[in-house]
Design an enzyme around this catalytic site. Structure first.
Site, PDB file in Angstrom:
ATOM      1  N   LYS A 275      39.872  29.826  42.074  1.00 45.07           N
ATOM      2  CA  LYS A 275      40.331  29.158  43.393  1.00 45.07           C
ATOM      3  C   LYS A 275      41.366  28.412  43.046  1.00 45.07           C
ATOM      4  O   LYS A 275      42.265  28.331  43.958  1.00 45.07           O
ATOM      5  CB  LYS A 275      39.042  28.259  43.654  1.00 45.07           C
ATOM      6  CG  LYS A 275      37.788  28.844  44.319  1.00 45.07           C
ATOM      7  CD  LYS A 275      37.092  28.064  44.889  1.00 45.07           C
ATOM      8  CE  LYS A 275      35.711  28.816  45.433  1.00 45.07           C
ATOM      9  NZ  LYS A 275      34.870  27.941  46.210  1.00 45.07           N
TER      10      LYS A 275
ATOM     11  N   LYS B 152      33.707  41.012  45.388  1.00 44.48           N
ATOM     12  CA  LYS B 152      32.783  40.597  46.358  1.00 44.48           C
ATOM     13  C   LYS B 152      32.909  40.545  47.959  1.00 44.48           C
ATOM     14  O   LYS B 152      33.948  40.565  48.510  1.00 44.48           O
ATOM     15  CB  LYS B 152      32.585  39.051  45.858  1.00 44.48           C
ATOM     16  CG  LYS B 152      31.287  38.460  46.731  1.00 44.48           C
ATOM     17  CD  LYS B 152      31.285  36.754  45.951  1.00 44.48           C
ATOM     18  CE  LYS B 152      30.298  36.115  46.302  1.00 44.48           C
ATOM     19  NZ  LYS B 152      30.301  34.688  45.991  1.00 44.48           N
TER      20      LYS B 152
ATOM     21  N   LYS C  38      34.237  36.439  53.295  1.00 41.66           N
ATOM     22  CA  LYS C  38      35.001  36.371  54.544  1.00 41.66           C
ATOM     23  C   LYS C  38      36.383  35.735  54.199  1.00 41.66           C
ATOM     24  O   LYS C  38      37.477  36.175  54.892  1.00 41.66           O
ATOM     25  CB  LYS C  38      34.534  35.000  55.453  1.00 41.66           C
ATOM     26  CG  LYS C  38      35.170  34.833  56.600  1.00 41.66           C
ATOM     27  CD  LYS C  38      34.337  34.526  57.765  1.00 41.66           C
ATOM     28  CE  LYS C  38      35.065  34.698  59.013  1.00 41.66           C
ATOM     29  NZ  LYS C  38      35.852  33.358  59.322  1.00 41.66           N
TER      30      LYS C  38
END
Ligand code: TRP
Length: 341
Positions: free
Chosen positions: A119, A207, A210
């Site tokens: 991230k 994965k 969204k």
């Protein structure tokens, strides 16, 4: 004796996807259905985790409440006396325990977490909260002495860190926390739902998410069921022409098998053997597409029956009840570290 605690949270900033539904929400609903009475179940909404990365702050409050409606529509029984649903930020003990845990977690432990590395690599400026994400997660879990934490494979490292912290503090201060079960035991406990990770329909090596801006590969729970069906029918597969479970060589096909297994609540290997010898990918896609369409239709109908007002009432009631449990644990920790008598 207290009942063993099952605890899990689903993040409330992103609009939930079919991947969240099959990987996290439905397994919890099924756990409640099969273990009613034997366990205490805490299903909470980690709104403080939602703000660790920039989010739609204007919508977060409402989407958090909406998440409870989603659990309810997925079949979670909210009047079950052994189930608690609450918002993380409404129980201040989560934040307070996080700070204390922070004093017993090493910087290096947080910095080496895969999710943090992934991230933070995507961001120009990295917040401290992103680094500290697993400490808050540890507080979520340890405050309630949870033994079982049904989460996907992507949270495995975090859960293992939570165990390390609990063991470390127990060694230093005596039996403060129940140590969550090992990953292996979590998997045994979860059974069918174990670590299910639904992939993007377009890019099945990733994965379903969204956040990767992949509308054709991502099914949102709010998608029109007919459009969702069309996305499954257009899923990326391969040119091998045989139906096998192999996430390396046939990720698209494997993902469809997993979607079928999750919706039908069957062990994956049972579904794999049902499709063995079949060579038509169209048939496989049709089967998965029909299941997805029916699931979304049913879910959306139930969602309409549970209003935001109902959800807010339910949350406030549970938060009142849970606050005392969390505060008692926090107090125990505070006195162990010398900031309370
Ligand atoms: N990190 C989890 C996720 O992204 C959500 C979460 C926060 C959680 N706190 C938790 C899950 C505690 C289980 C237990 O899916």
């Amino acid at each position: 004796m207290h009942k063993p605690v099952i605890l899990t949270g689903v993040r409330s900033n992103a609009e939930p996807t079919l991947g969240n539904y099959l990987g996290a929400i439905l397994p919890l609903v099924r756990l409640q259905a099969t273990h009613a009475g034997e366990y205490q179940i805490n299903a909470f909404l980690p709104d403080l985790h939602s703000i660790t990365t920039p989010t739609d702050y204007k919508q977060l409050y409402q989407s958090t409440i909406n998440n409870l409606r989603i659990y309810a529509a997925a079949g979670l029984k909210l009047d079950d006396p052994n189930t608690n649903v609450y918002r993380q930020s409404y129980i201040p003990a989560h934040s307070e325990l996080t700070w204390i845990l922070d004093c017993f977690i090493y910087y290096g432990e947080l910095a080496r977490m895969t999710q943090f590395k992934e991230k933070s690599a995507k961001q120009t400026s990295v917040s401290v909260s992103l680094l500290n994400y697993p400490a808050l997660m540890a507080a979520d879990i340890l405050l309630y002495d949870a033994s079982y934490v049904p989460v996907g494979e992507d949270q495995r490292q975090h859960l293992e860190l939570v165990r390390d912290i609990a063991i470390r503090m127990n060694n230093q201060f005596g039996e403060l926390f129940v140590v969550p079960e090992s990953w292996e035991n979590q998997m045994k406990f979860n059974g069918n739902g174990a670590g299910v990770r639904i992939r993007s329909l377009k890019h099945p090596s990733q994965k379903m998410s969204k956040s990767i801006a992949d509308p054709a590969g991502t099914i949102l729970l709010s998608d029109d069921p007919k459009e969702a069906k069309a996305k499954v029918l257009a899923a990326t597969t391969d040119s091998l022409g045989s139906i096998n479970l192999n996430y390396e060589t046939q990720p698209g096909v494997s993902n469809l098998l997993q979607i079928i297994a999750s919706i039908q609540n069957k062990p994956l290997n049972e579904v794999v053997s049902e499709w063995k010898g079949e060579s038509s990918y169209a048939k496989l896609k049709n089967a998965a597409a029909d299941l997805v369409e029916a699931t979304l239709s049913e879910f959306q109908a139930k969602l309409l029956q549970f209003s935001s007002e109902d959800a807010l009432d339910t949350l406030s009631k549970h938060e009142e009840a849970v606050r005392g449990i969390a505060e008692a644990k926090l107090n125990k920790v505070q006195s162990s570290v010398g900031i309370r008598p």
